[in-house]
Scaffold this motif. Structure first.
Motif, PDB file in Angstrom:
ATOM      1  N   GLU A 303       0.743  -1.398  -0.171  1.00 34.02           N
ATOM      2  CA  GLU A 303      -0.006   0.066  -0.013  1.00 34.02           C
ATOM      3  C   GLU A 303       0.877   1.095   0.037  1.00 34.02           C
ATOM      4  N   ARG A 304       0.640   2.068  -1.072  1.00 33.60           N
ATOM      5  CA  ARG A 304       1.433   3.136  -1.286  1.00 33.60           C
ATOM      6  C   ARG A 304       0.623   4.812  -0.930  1.00 33.60           C
ATOM      7  N   THR A 305       1.134   5.609  -0.307  1.00 34.44           N
ATOM      8  CA  THR A 305       0.511   6.781  -0.033  1.00 34.44           C
ATOM      9  C   THR A 305       1.317   7.742  -0.880  1.00 34.44           C
ATOM     10  N   LEU A 306       0.073   8.330  -1.744  1.00 32.05           N
ATOM     11  CA  LEU A 306       0.702   9.289  -3.023  1.00 32.05           C
ATOM     12  C   LEU A 306       0.489  10.811  -2.335  1.00 32.05           C
ATOM     13  N   THR A 307       1.101  11.580  -3.215  1.00 33.59           N
ATOM     14  CA  THR A 307       1.165  12.993  -2.948  1.00 33.59           C
ATOM     15  C   THR A 307       0.781  13.780  -4.427  1.00 33.59           C
ATOM     16  N   PRO A 308       0.367  14.976  -4.460  1.00 34.86           N
ATOM     17  CA  PRO A 308      -0.037  15.807  -5.644  1.00 34.86           C
ATOM     18  C   PRO A 308       1.238  15.670  -6.665  1.00 34.86           C
ATOM     19  N   ALA A 309       2.505  15.486  -6.164  1.00 33.95           N
ATOM     20  CA  ALA A 309       3.671  15.339  -7.076  1.00 33.95           C
ATOM     21  C   ALA A 309       3.610  14.151  -7.986  1.00 33.95           C
ATOM     22  N   HIS A 310       2.824  13.380  -7.701  1.00 31.71           N
ATOM     23  CA  HIS A 310       2.585  11.734  -8.387  1.00 31.71           C
ATOM     24  C   HIS A 310       1.231  11.843  -9.375  1.00 31.71           C
ATOM     25  N   LEU A 311       1.694  11.238 -10.750  1.00 34.82           N
ATOM     26  CA  LEU A 311       0.818  11.180 -11.567  1.00 34.82           C
ATOM     27  C   LEU A 311       0.218   9.668 -11.441  1.00 34.82           C
ATOM     28  N   VAL A 312      -1.270   9.565 -11.713  1.00 36.17           N
ATOM     29  CA  VAL A 312      -1.819   8.297 -11.555  1.00 36.17           C
ATOM     30  C   VAL A 312      -2.883   8.362 -12.574  1.00 36.17           C
ATOM     31  N   ILE A 313      -3.252   7.235 -12.862  1.00 36.99           N
ATOM     32  CA  ILE A 313      -4.291   6.709 -13.672  1.00 36.99           C
ATOM     33  C   ILE A 313      -5.537   6.043 -13.076  1.00 36.99           C
ATOM     34  N   THR A 314      -6.649   6.774 -13.134  1.00 38.00           N
ATOM     35  CA  THR A 314      -7.902   6.342 -12.220  1.00 38.00           C
ATOM     36  C   THR A 314      -8.805   6.097 -13.039  1.00 38.00           C
ATOM     37  N   ASN A 315      -9.781   5.267 -12.251  1.00 38.81           N
ATOM     38  CA  ASN A 315     -11.276   4.999 -13.006  1.00 38.81           C
ATOM     39  C   ASN A 315     -12.197   5.957 -12.943  1.00 38.81           C
ATOM     40  N   GLY A 316     -11.606   7.065 -12.539  1.00 35.11           N
ATOM     41  CA  GLY A 316     -12.616   8.303 -12.324  1.00 35.11           C
ATOM     42  C   GLY A 316     -12.949   8.649 -10.880  1.00 35.11           C
ATOM     43  N   SER A 317     -12.379   7.933 -10.069  1.00 36.07           N
ATOM     44  CA  SER A 317     -12.561   8.022  -8.474  1.00 36.07           C
ATOM     45  C   SER A 317     -11.138   7.308  -7.810  1.00 36.07           C
ATOM     46  N   GLU A 318     -11.135   5.980  -8.284  1.00 35.30           N
ATOM     47  CA  GLU A 318      -9.867   5.464  -7.477  1.00 35.30           C
ATOM     48  C   GLU A 318      -8.535   5.375  -8.179  1.00 35.30           C
ATOM     49  N   PRO A 319      -7.380   5.382  -7.790  1.00 34.11           N
ATOM     50  CA  PRO A 319      -6.156   5.290  -8.512  1.00 34.11           C
ATOM     51  C   PRO A 319      -6.181   3.782  -8.943  1.00 34.11           C
ATOM     52  N   VAL A 320      -5.789   3.509 -10.212  1.00 40.73           N
ATOM     53  CA  VAL A 320      -5.511   2.218 -10.672  1.00 40.73           C
ATOM     54  C   VAL A 320      -4.064   1.802 -11.094  1.00 40.73           C
ATOM     55  N   ALA A 321      -3.414   2.858 -11.228  1.00 40.88           N
ATOM     56  CA  ALA A 321      -1.852   2.658 -11.345  1.00 40.88           C
ATOM     57  C   ALA A 321      -1.414   4.098 -11.227  1.00 40.88           C
ATOM     58  N   ILE A 322      -0.021   3.801 -10.713  1.00 38.80           N
ATOM     59  CA  ILE A 322       1.019   5.021 -10.865  1.00 38.80           C
ATOM     60  C   ILE A 322       1.663   5.236 -12.021  1.00 38.80           C
ATOM     61  N   ALA A 323       1.292   6.322 -12.865  1.00 33.86           N
ATOM     62  CA  ALA A 323       1.812   6.401 -14.205  1.00 33.86           C
ATOM     63  C   ALA A 323       3.025   6.251 -14.444  1.00 33.86           C
ATOM     64  N   GLY A 324       3.494   5.037 -15.422  1.00 32.52           N
ATOM     65  CA  GLY A 324       4.780   4.831 -15.988  1.00 32.52           C
ATOM     66  C   GLY A 324       5.664   4.264 -14.958  1.00 32.52           C
ATOM     67  N   VAL A 325       5.029   3.737 -13.669  1.00 28.22           N
ATOM     68  CA  VAL A 325       5.863   3.130 -12.700  1.00 28.22           C
ATOM     69  C   VAL A 325       5.257   1.732 -12.489  1.00 28.22           C
ATOM     70  N   MET A 326       4.052   1.437 -11.891  1.00 28.38           N
ATOM     71  CA  MET A 326       3.633   0.317 -11.528  1.00 28.38           C
ATOM     72  C   MET A 326       2.096   0.462 -11.573  1.00 28.38           C
ATOM     73  N   GLY A 327       1.436  -0.752 -11.855  1.00 27.96           N
ATOM     74  CA  GLY A 327       0.031  -0.885 -11.898  1.00 27.96           C
ATOM     75  C   GLY A 327      -0.639  -1.325 -10.458  1.00 27.96           C
ATOM     76  N   GLY A 328      -1.867  -1.044 -10.345  1.00 25.53           N
ATOM     77  CA  GLY A 328      -2.517  -1.603  -9.128  1.00 25.53           C
ATOM     78  C   GLY A 328      -2.954  -3.115  -8.995  1.00 25.53           C
ATOM     79  N   ALA A 329      -3.051  -3.523  -7.850  1.00 22.19           N
ATOM     80  CA  ALA A 329      -3.364  -4.536  -7.806  1.00 22.19           C
ATOM     81  C   ALA A 329      -4.807  -5.142  -8.182  1.00 22.19           C
ATOM     82  N   ASP A 330      -5.688  -3.992  -7.972  1.00 18.51           N
ATOM     83  CA  ASP A 330      -7.288  -4.360  -8.086  1.00 18.51           C
ATOM     84  C   ASP A 330      -7.544  -4.717  -9.467  1.00 18.51           C
ATOM     85  N   SER A 331      -6.672  -3.943 -10.664  1.00 18.59           N
ATOM     86  CA  SER A 331      -7.035  -4.031 -12.063  1.00 18.59           C
ATOM     87  C   SER A 331      -5.967  -4.991 -12.701  1.00 18.59           C
TER      88      SER A 331
END
Length: 804
Positions: A303-331
């Motif tokens: 589990e990773r805590t994000l900040t506004p310095a990080h770019l994320v891919i979301t499904n509109g509400s929840e992050p599903v990946a840290i852009a360019g770094v690693m995807g999320g476990a849920d998807s």
């Protein structure tokens, strides 16, 4: 970057050049090849076998008795302990006589009473690293697909007959982080064409936009985002050839979809990511900066805590990946995944690096985004991956893409003249040669007379200025072909002056004698500024000193060295030998700037030698210090020009101090610090010296002269002379040397007696005189004649008498 030689052949013709020769050419063109590994080096005798029967070993619970067809006339019996071995499998068999990594030779064996004719192998036993072996085969034997041919060379089928080149890439050459990038490099070196993979679109009538939409809020961080939808995929193992290529490149196989995204990353240099559509959570993709303290569980289950310095891919509400770094476990794509979203995007390197560094996640994808990917390949890489997923995972690619594309990156256009290229390189290349180089690199070339206007493709983001083009011309022309020239001028760069050379010799000699270099302040107090000064000059005070202790420019280095001795003695470091080569400063009347001269100074205290086991201790004395500087004079070739005379110098011991003279001129001093000064400083008996480096370096040195080794014997005569107490031993030594003539080669002092049997006011000094002639053997008459002249001279000039 690991480059498979056989895989590289898919993109460029390598006929007529082997892997080692290719590595040499790549290295000479500017990219270092750190090594070429032949995977099957030393291996032999491994074939594909078919397990016909498997039964429990009659005498062992954890062993299996297998009948294996290896393409020979009869099946062979092999005892195998792998938990996953079973009937019907096609496996790697090391036959009797085979050699495995570590020079492990396979022989006939009997295990618990049953014969075994070979070994069924795991990938680790064939030389694969454990971290690269698929989880399915991490703890057992490897099972081939059913379509492989029994009896065929297993090493060939597993890609172990390949050779892998390891490229040591500098950060600017991100274009070579892909097989196509390396192919462009090799094509330019060999003058051959690059063959791109053929991408054939096979799409259904359904549209991707009916299933997913894309919205990018952080467009500076993500100017291009392309999503494709692929339905009805069947998750399973990827083709064996793909798995072996991934393992050769240092990537572990997972399943067909994930392996294809990794394969495209290596082929195009474009990172991709596959999401499980049914687990995604919505029908929209939103790319944005993360909210403060927003959380995501990544593929590594952390589990990773994000900040506004990080770019994320979301499904509109929840992050599903840290852009360019690693995807999320849920998807994550799992074994039951049937529909996927395939992402191909361009992310800014700075934002990817920030997230990668903050979370300690360094991946193949993040490394490429950080260094820069080719924006022209984003779309094509996605299409190529979709084609392979349809082919090897049975998926149906939906028509079109859901995307945001606002990238306006244009190729760099740079102009340069032939004259400038040749001037900077020192070459005489022709227009045709330079044009050929840029054409081989697949750059756009517009030639106007002798001016080249070069359009640099976006894959080469490292080329932005004229100097970059010159470098490209140099490396493809061949560094070995650039003529060697010597610089011309009064001062040749990189050449030491005579003064610098002598300073370096002095430093090496003193360090070789056991002295440590010290670097002390050039600033001192008014009280110490003129202490031990070689020249009686006025010191220079600072206009705005930081303290009274640092208010004056020094006239001598010795006071600062004594401070170092004091500091170390206070910390129980009693034996110390230091030197410093530094500047002293003298006030001038007609110049604002001081006169600056370089001196050599030293301070030695405590034990010079200590051998406790032998019970030997040699404390520092005057002659130890004198020996150090004599070694220095000998190194500089000035030993014959140096002399000493007793001196009275303030703050120096009156009976253990001497001035050092170079050709009769005083250039420094050597001696013991006065006992009262030692007491004030709370230091033990300390010997110091200070010499003018300027005088030593500028002195004329006689050319080296060689003499033949004497063929004839020498004769030694010892004399003890009684002289007045005030007579200096050195003066008598000079008289002896002059009187002895050409036959007297050496005069040394070996004894001094001032005991009770000596007449008051007198002393006895003993000298050893060596006579020889390089051309003949001396007779007693020759020696006596020369020796009598010596005795007459010391009597007349020094009043010396032979001691009875």
């Amino acid at each position: 970057m690991f480059v498979s030689y056989k895989w590289l052949q898919d993109y460029v013709d390598l006929s007529g050049i082997n892997a080692t020769e290719l590595a040499d050419k790549i290295t000479k063109s500017g990219i270092e090849v750190e090594g070429v590994e032949k995977k099957s080096e030393g291996l032999k005798g491994v074939v594909i076998g078919h397990v016909i029967e498997r039964e429990q070993h009659p005498n062992a619970d954890k062993l299996n008795k297998c009948q294996v067809d290896i393409g020979a006339e009869n099946p062979v019996q092999i005892i195998c302990g792998a938990p996953n071995v079973d009937k019907g499998q096609k496996v790697a068999v090391a036959t009797v006589g085979a050699v495995l990594p570590g020079n492990f030779k396979i022989k006939k064996a009997k295990l618990r009473g049953e014969e075994s004719h070979g070994m069924i192998c795991s990938l680790q036993e064939l030389g694969f690293e454990s971290k690269l072996v698929s989880k399915d085969y991490a703890t057992g034997i490897f099972v081939f697909p059913d379509d492989v041919e029994v009896g065929k060379d297993a090493l060939e089928e597993l890609g172990l007959s390949d050779e892998v080149l390891e490229l040591g890439l500098t950060p600017n050459r991100s274009d070579a982080l892909s097989m196509l990038g390396v192919a462009y490099e090799v094509g330019a070196i060999l003058g051959r064409e690059v063959k791109w993979p053929v991408v054939e679109k096979e799409e259904s009538t359904e549209k991707a936009t009916d299933y997913i939409s894309v919205k990018v809020e952080a467009k500076e961080d993500n100017p291009v985002y392309i999503a494709k939808i692929i339905k009805d995929v069947k998750i399973g193992p990827s083709p064996l050839w793909m798995q072996t290529r991934l393992m050769s490149a240092g990537i572990r196989p997972h399943n067909n979809v994930v392996d294809i995204t990794n394969y495209i990353l290596l082929e195009y240099g474009q990172p991709l990511h596959a999401f499980d559509y049914d687990r995604f959570g919505s029908k929209e993709i939103v790319v944005r900066r993360a909210k403060d303290a927003e959380k995501i569980v990544t593929l590594d289950e952390a589990e990773r805590t994000l900040t506004p310095a990080h770019l994320v891919i979301t499904n509109g509400s929840e992050p599903v990946a840290i852009a360019g770094v690693m995807g999320g476990a849920d998807s994550e794509v799992k074994n039951d995944t049937t529909n996927i979203i395939l992402e191909s995007a361009y992310f800014a390197g700075t934002v990817v690096r920030k997230a990668s560094k903050d979370h300690g996640l360094r991946s193949e994808a993040s490394a490429r985004f950080e260094k820069g990917v080719d924006p022209a390949r984003v779309r094509e890489a996605g299409e190529r991956a979709a084609q392979l997923i349809a082919r090897y995972a049975g998926g149906t690619v939906l028509q079109g893409t859901a995307e945001v594309d606002e990238l306006t990156m244009e190729p760099a256009v740079i102009s340069i003249t032939l004259e400038k290229i040749n001037k900077l390189l020192g070459t005489d290349m022709t227009v045709t040669e330079v044009e050929s180089i840029f054409n081989r690199l697949k750059f756009g070339v517009d030639l106007d007379n002798e001016t080249f206007t070069i359009t640099v493709p976006t894959r080469r983001g490292d080329i932005t200025i004229e100097a970059d083009l010159v470098e490209e011309a140099a490396r493809l022309y061949g560094y070995d072909n650039i003529p060697t020239t010597l610089p011309i001028g009064a001062a040749i760069p990189g050449h030491l002056t005579d003064y610098q050379m002598k300073r370096r010799k002095a430093r090496r000699t003193l360090e070789g004698a056991g002295l440590y270099q010290a670097v002390t302040y050039s600033l001192t107090s008014e009280e110490k500024a003129s202490q031990f000064a070689l020249e009686a000059r006025e010191s220079i005070g600072l206009a705005m000193p930081i303290s009274e202790e640092r208010s004056q420019l020094r006239l001598s280095i010795v006071p600062q060295l004594l401070e170092v001795v004091k500091y170390n003695n206070a910390r129980q470091l009693d034996s110390l030998a230091l030197y410093e080569i530094g500047s002293v400063f003298f006030k001038t009347e007609d110049q604002e700037l001081p006169e600056e001269k370089e001196h050599i100074a030293g301070a030695i205290t405590g034990l010079w030698e200590s051998h406790p086991w032998q019970g030997e201790k040699k404390p520092v004395d005057f002659f130890v210090a004198k020996g150090v500087i004599e070694a220095l004079f000998d190194t500089l070739g000035l030993a014959d020009q140096i002399s000493y005379r007793q001196a009275q110098i303030n703050d120096m011991h009156p009976g253990r101090t001497a001035e050092v003279l170079l050709n009769g001129d005083v250039i420094g001093f050597i001696g013991q610090v006065h006992p009262t000064v030692q007491k004030d400083l709370d230091i033990k008996e300390t010997y110091i010296f200070e010499l003018s480096l300027k005088a030593l370096a500028e002195a004329e040195v006689a050319p080296i002269a060689y003499e033949t080794i004497p063929r004839y014997p020498s004769t030694t005569r010892d004399i003890a002379l009684v002289v007045d107490q005030a007579t200096k031993a050195g003066d008598i030594q000079n008289i002896i040397g002059e009187a002895g003539g050409k036959l007297l080669k050496e005069v040394t002092i070996f004894d001094l007696y001032e005991g009770e049997r000596m007449e008051e006011g007198k002393k006895s000094i003993a000298y050893s005189l060596k006579y020889y002639d390089p051309e003949r053997t001396l007779t007693d008459e020759d020696i006596t004649k020369a020796h009598e002249k010596v005795l007459e001279a010391v009597k007349e000039k020094a009043g010396a008498e032979l001691r009875g």
